[in-house]
Design a protein around this motif. Structure first.
Motif, PDB file in Angstrom:
ATOM      1  N   SER A   1      58.610  10.789   9.492  1.00 57.78           N
ATOM      2  CA  SER A   1      59.512  11.360  10.362  1.00 57.78           C
ATOM      3  C   SER A   1      59.017  10.941  11.664  1.00 57.78           C
ATOM      4  CB  SER A   1      59.450  12.853  10.493  1.00 57.78           C
ATOM      5  OG  SER A   1      60.602  13.308  11.106  1.00 57.78           O
ATOM      6  N   ALA A   2      59.231   9.662  12.118  1.00 57.20           N
ATOM      7  CA  ALA A   2      58.789   9.074  13.365  1.00 57.20           C
ATOM      8  C   ALA A   2      59.749   9.678  14.493  1.00 57.20           C
ATOM      9  CB  ALA A   2      58.955   7.612  13.406  1.00 57.20           C
ATOM     10  N   GLN A   3      60.965   9.712  14.424  1.00 54.68           N
ATOM     11  CA  GLN A   3      61.895  10.682  15.183  1.00 54.68           C
ATOM     12  C   GLN A   3      61.995   9.950  16.679  1.00 54.68           C
ATOM     13  OE1 GLN A   3      60.874  14.671  15.242  1.00 54.68           O
ATOM     14  NE2 GLN A   3      61.551  15.119  13.126  1.00 54.68           N
TER      15      GLN A   3
ATOM     16  N   TRP B   1      59.273  -1.587  15.342  1.00 51.23           N
ATOM     17  CA  TRP B   1      58.213  -1.167  14.300  1.00 51.23           C
ATOM     18  C   TRP B   1      58.382  -1.769  13.086  1.00 51.23           C
ATOM     19  CZ3 TRP B   1      56.579   4.432  13.591  1.00 51.23           C
ATOM     20  CH2 TRP B   1      56.592   5.058  14.792  1.00 51.23           C
ATOM     21  N   PHE B   2      59.286  -2.496  12.687  1.00 50.06           N
ATOM     22  CA  PHE B   2      59.366  -3.491  11.572  1.00 50.06           C
ATOM     23  C   PHE B   2      58.425  -4.426  11.629  1.00 50.06           C
ATOM     24  CE2 PHE B   2      61.202  -7.092   9.281  1.00 50.06           C
ATOM     25  CZ  PHE B   2      61.402  -6.607   7.992  1.00 50.06           C
ATOM     26  N   GLU B   3      58.156  -5.148  12.721  1.00 52.95           N
ATOM     27  CA  GLU B   3      57.293  -6.328  12.867  1.00 52.95           C
ATOM     28  C   GLU B   3      55.974  -5.683  12.710  1.00 52.95           C
ATOM     29  OE1 GLU B   3      58.618  -8.097  16.393  1.00 52.95           O
ATOM     30  OE2 GLU B   3      60.213  -9.419  15.414  1.00 52.95           O
ATOM     31  N   GLU B   4      55.707  -4.505  13.230  1.00 57.46           N
ATOM     32  CA  GLU B   4      54.277  -3.932  13.170  1.00 57.46           C
ATOM     33  C   GLU B   4      53.833  -3.634  11.777  1.00 57.46           C
ATOM     34  OE1 GLU B   4      51.037  -1.302  15.840  1.00 57.46           O
ATOM     35  OE2 GLU B   4      53.175  -1.625  16.471  1.00 57.46           O
ATOM     36  N   ILE B   5      54.893  -2.984  10.797  1.00 58.96           N
ATOM     37  CA  ILE B   5      54.451  -2.802   9.724  1.00 58.96           C
ATOM     38  C   ILE B   5      54.341  -4.298   8.740  1.00 58.96           C
ATOM     39  CG2 ILE B   5      55.695  -2.162   7.462  1.00 58.96           C
ATOM     40  CD1 ILE B   5      57.289  -0.192   9.011  1.00 58.96           C
ATOM     41  N   VAL B   6      55.034  -5.371   8.953  1.00 59.24           N
ATOM     42  CA  VAL B   6      54.983  -6.512   8.526  1.00 59.24           C
ATOM     43  C   VAL B   6      53.551  -6.955   8.807  1.00 59.24           C
ATOM     44  CG1 VAL B   6      55.482  -8.882   8.344  1.00 59.24           C
ATOM     45  CG2 VAL B   6      57.241  -6.933   8.075  1.00 59.24           C
ATOM     46  N   ALA B   7      53.197  -6.805  10.064  1.00 56.88           N
ATOM     47  CA  ALA B   7      51.801  -7.425  10.682  1.00 56.88           C
ATOM     48  C   ALA B   7      50.364  -6.848   9.833  1.00 56.88           C
ATOM     49  CB  ALA B   7      51.522  -7.191  12.045  1.00 56.88           C
ATOM     50  N   PHE B   8      50.683  -5.566   9.367  1.00 57.17           N
ATOM     51  CA  PHE B   8      49.686  -4.956   8.668  1.00 57.17           C
ATOM     52  C   PHE B   8      49.656  -5.457   7.079  1.00 57.17           C
ATOM     53  CE2 PHE B   8      49.528  -1.772  12.111  1.00 57.17           C
ATOM     54  CZ  PHE B   8      48.192  -1.559  12.322  1.00 57.17           C
ATOM     55  N   MET B   9      50.561  -6.084   6.478  1.00 58.46           N
ATOM     56  CA  MET B   9      50.596  -6.341   5.328  1.00 58.46           C
ATOM     57  C   MET B   9      49.830  -7.508   4.805  1.00 58.46           C
ATOM     58  SD  MET B   9      54.811  -5.615   4.309  1.00 58.46           S
ATOM     59  CE  MET B   9      55.200  -3.956   4.157  1.00 58.46           C
TER      60      MET B   9
ATOM     61  N   PHE C   1      51.615   4.575  21.287  1.00 57.19           N
ATOM     62  CA  PHE C   1      51.103   2.979  20.786  1.00 57.19           C
ATOM     63  C   PHE C   1      50.139   3.271  19.758  1.00 57.19           C
ATOM     64  CE2 PHE C   1      53.025   1.587  24.761  1.00 57.19           C
ATOM     65  CZ  PHE C   1      54.122   1.005  24.206  1.00 57.19           C
ATOM     66  N   SER C   2      49.521   4.349  19.563  1.00 59.07           N
ATOM     67  CA  SER C   2      48.280   4.517  18.624  1.00 59.07           C
ATOM     68  C   SER C   2      49.078   5.325  17.502  1.00 59.07           C
ATOM     69  CB  SER C   2      47.376   5.726  19.204  1.00 59.07           C
ATOM     70  OG  SER C   2      46.342   5.108  20.316  1.00 59.07           O
ATOM     71  N   TYR C   3      49.949   6.099  17.744  1.00 49.38           N
ATOM     72  CA  TYR C   3      50.845   6.706  16.816  1.00 49.38           C
ATOM     73  C   TYR C   3      51.537   5.582  15.964  1.00 49.38           C
ATOM     74  CZ  TYR C   3      54.248   9.513  14.437  1.00 49.38           C
ATOM     75  OH  TYR C   3      55.289  10.141  13.593  1.00 49.38           O
ATOM     76  N   ARG C   4      52.163   4.700  16.787  1.00 52.25           N
ATOM     77  CA  ARG C   4      53.088   3.567  16.077  1.00 52.25           C
ATOM     78  C   ARG C   4      52.190   2.746  15.128  1.00 52.25           C
ATOM     79  NH1 ARG C   4      56.682  -0.682  19.403  1.00 52.25           N
ATOM     80  NH2 ARG C   4      54.800  -1.534  19.541  1.00 52.25           N
ATOM     81  N   LYS C   5      50.899   2.546  15.535  1.00 55.75           N
ATOM     82  CA  LYS C   5      50.140   1.785  15.022  1.00 55.75           C
ATOM     83  C   LYS C   5      49.807   2.196  13.643  1.00 55.75           C
ATOM     84  CE  LYS C   5      45.717  -0.601  15.528  1.00 55.75           C
ATOM     85  NZ  LYS C   5      44.523  -1.041  16.208  1.00 55.75           N
ATOM     86  N   LYS C   6      49.461   3.616  13.859  1.00 50.71           N
ATOM     87  CA  LYS C   6      48.928   4.196  12.685  1.00 50.71           C
ATOM     88  C   LYS C   6      49.971   4.396  11.620  1.00 50.71           C
ATOM     89  CE  LYS C   6      46.380   8.501  10.523  1.00 50.71           C
ATOM     90  NZ  LYS C   6      45.632   9.547  10.898  1.00 50.71           N
ATOM     91  N   ILE C   7      51.251   4.907  11.867  1.00 50.74           N
ATOM     92  CA  ILE C   7      52.329   5.207  10.812  1.00 50.74           C
ATOM     93  C   ILE C   7      52.758   3.686  10.394  1.00 50.74           C
ATOM     94  CG2 ILE C   7      54.634   5.758  10.572  1.00 50.74           C
ATOM     95  CD1 ILE C   7      52.496   8.054  11.332  1.00 50.74           C
ATOM     96  N   CYS C   8      52.703   2.601  11.120  1.00 52.05           N
ATOM     97  CA  CYS C   8      52.987   1.186  10.559  1.00 52.05           C
ATOM     98  C   CYS C   8      52.068   0.960   9.351  1.00 52.05           C
ATOM     99  CB  CYS C   8      53.413   0.374  11.652  1.00 52.05           C
ATOM    100  SG  CYS C   8      54.696   0.644  12.468  1.00 52.05           S
ATOM    101  N   SER C   9      50.817   1.182   9.548  1.00 47.92           N
ATOM    102  CA  SER C   9      49.578   0.487   8.852  1.00 47.92           C
ATOM    103  C   SER C   9      49.763   1.599   7.643  1.00 47.92           C
ATOM    104  CB  SER C   9      48.292   1.091   9.487  1.00 47.92           C
ATOM    105  OG  SER C   9      48.058   2.333   9.692  1.00 47.92           O
ATOM    106  N   LEU C  10      50.024   2.966   7.508  1.00 49.69           N
ATOM    107  CA  LEU C  10      50.209   3.662   6.304  1.00 49.69           C
ATOM    108  C   LEU C  10      51.396   3.242   5.550  1.00 49.69           C
ATOM    109  CD1 LEU C  10      49.482   7.344   8.179  1.00 49.69           C
ATOM    110  CD2 LEU C  10      48.030   6.215   6.571  1.00 49.69           C
ATOM    111  N   ILE C  11      52.452   2.789   6.197  1.00 49.04           N
ATOM    112  CA  ILE C  11      53.585   2.558   5.444  1.00 49.04           C
ATOM    113  C   ILE C  11      53.309   1.039   4.755  1.00 49.04           C
ATOM    114  CG2 ILE C  11      55.995   1.423   5.731  1.00 49.04           C
ATOM    115  CD1 ILE C  11      56.425   3.500   8.007  1.00 49.04           C
ATOM    116  N   ALA C  12      52.749   0.451   5.421  1.00 47.88           N
ATOM    117  CA  ALA C  12      52.205  -0.944   4.845  1.00 47.88           C
ATOM    118  C   ALA C  12      51.358  -0.896   3.659  1.00 47.88           C
ATOM    119  CB  ALA C  12      51.610  -2.054   5.712  1.00 47.88           C
ATOM    120  N   LYS C  13      50.460   0.276   3.754  1.00 52.75           N
ATOM    121  CA  LYS C  13      49.397   0.388   2.744  1.00 52.75           C
ATOM    122  C   LYS C  13      50.361   0.948   1.478  1.00 52.75           C
ATOM    123  CE  LYS C  13      45.773   0.266   2.923  1.00 52.75           C
ATOM    124  NZ  LYS C  13      44.512  -0.738   2.198  1.00 52.75           N
TER     125      LYS C  13
END
Length: 238
Positions: free
Chosen positions: A110-112, A185-193, A129-141
């Motif tokens: 729930s990024a909201q 957000w999408f591009e940051e998720i992809v960057a962690f993959m 930015f710390s928040y977005r980075k963490k959530i995107c990394s968790l989604i990728a994982k």
């Protein structure tokens, strides 16, 4: 009667203090549900066949519950689907690994408030930015780990003066802002993959994703299946 889903509130404690959350009006003391009571509820739900899906969410942040992994395991042991709604900040990689191994079916992040300005409404213990980075990394994982579904959820305020007249919160007010936020957000998720085949697959669909986002109804609840595992949704604040 079979319900579509049943919510269980593991805790009403939360690590955020969102200004649009009714938690400030809550008169109940901040506390966790006793583990034995959770098991009793799961037993009754399973025995009476009341639903096949349990959402761990009402008030509070479920990742603060000490026995979350055990609860997920007990839910799956009763052949029920387990869905976690979380703001994600206290979901460590170690806890994520444990609940994935326990068989969690779906994690809804729930990024909201998806940009730096609206994130201030969350009164969170971290910066945007710390928040977005963490959530995107968790989604990728989560996506790379297996078959668990993931939803990334944003709020919209297309007409803030009508949505919440007493508090004119501006989050995502138009489709341009929606597409911009989702793309970042999408591009940051992809960057962690690291799973290159998956990255290539979803990157080739970027144009189609933008077209689908442009078709969203800003005054409604929208869902977009980015892949069979990754879902993007928006809902109107209030």
């Amino acid at each position: 009667m079979m319900f579509q889903r049943i919510h269980i509130e593991l805790t009403n404690r939360c690590n955020f203090s969102c200004v649009f959350c009714p938690s400030t009006l809550m008169s109940r003391p901040s506390q966790d549900m006793e583990f034995d009571l959770v098991l009793k509820a799961l037993d009754e739900i399973a025995q009476e066949q009341l639903t096949d899906t349990i959402f761990f969410h009402v008030m509070g942040e479920a990742t603060l519950y000490a026995n979350l992994e055990k609860v997920v395991r007990e839910t799956k042991r009763r052949k029920l689907k387990a869905v976690l709604t979380t703001n994600g900040w206290d979901l460590s990689l170690e806890l994520l690994e444990r609940i994935l191994n326990a068989g969690i079916d779906h994690i809804l992040f729930s990024a909201q408030t998806p940009d730096e300005d609206s994130f201030k409404l969350r009164k969170a213990p971290t910066g945007f930015f710390s928040y977005r980075k963490k959530i995107c990394s968790l989604i990728a994982k989560t996506i790379e780990k297996g078959s668990t579904k993931v939803t990334l959820s944003f709020l919209t305020t297309p007409m803030p003066f009508l949505t919440l007249p007493s508090r004119r919160h501006h989050i995502i007010c138009d489709k341009k802002a929606l597409i911009t936020s989702f793309t970042e957000w999408f591009e940051e998720i992809v960057a962690f993959m690291s799973y290159n085949t998956f990255k290539e697959k979803i990157c080739t669909n970027k144009k189609l994703l933008a077209e689908r986002l442009a078709s969203f109804h800003m005054m409604g609840w929208n869902k977009l299946n980015v892949t069979s595992q990754l879902i993007f949704e928006t809902r109107v604040l209030g």
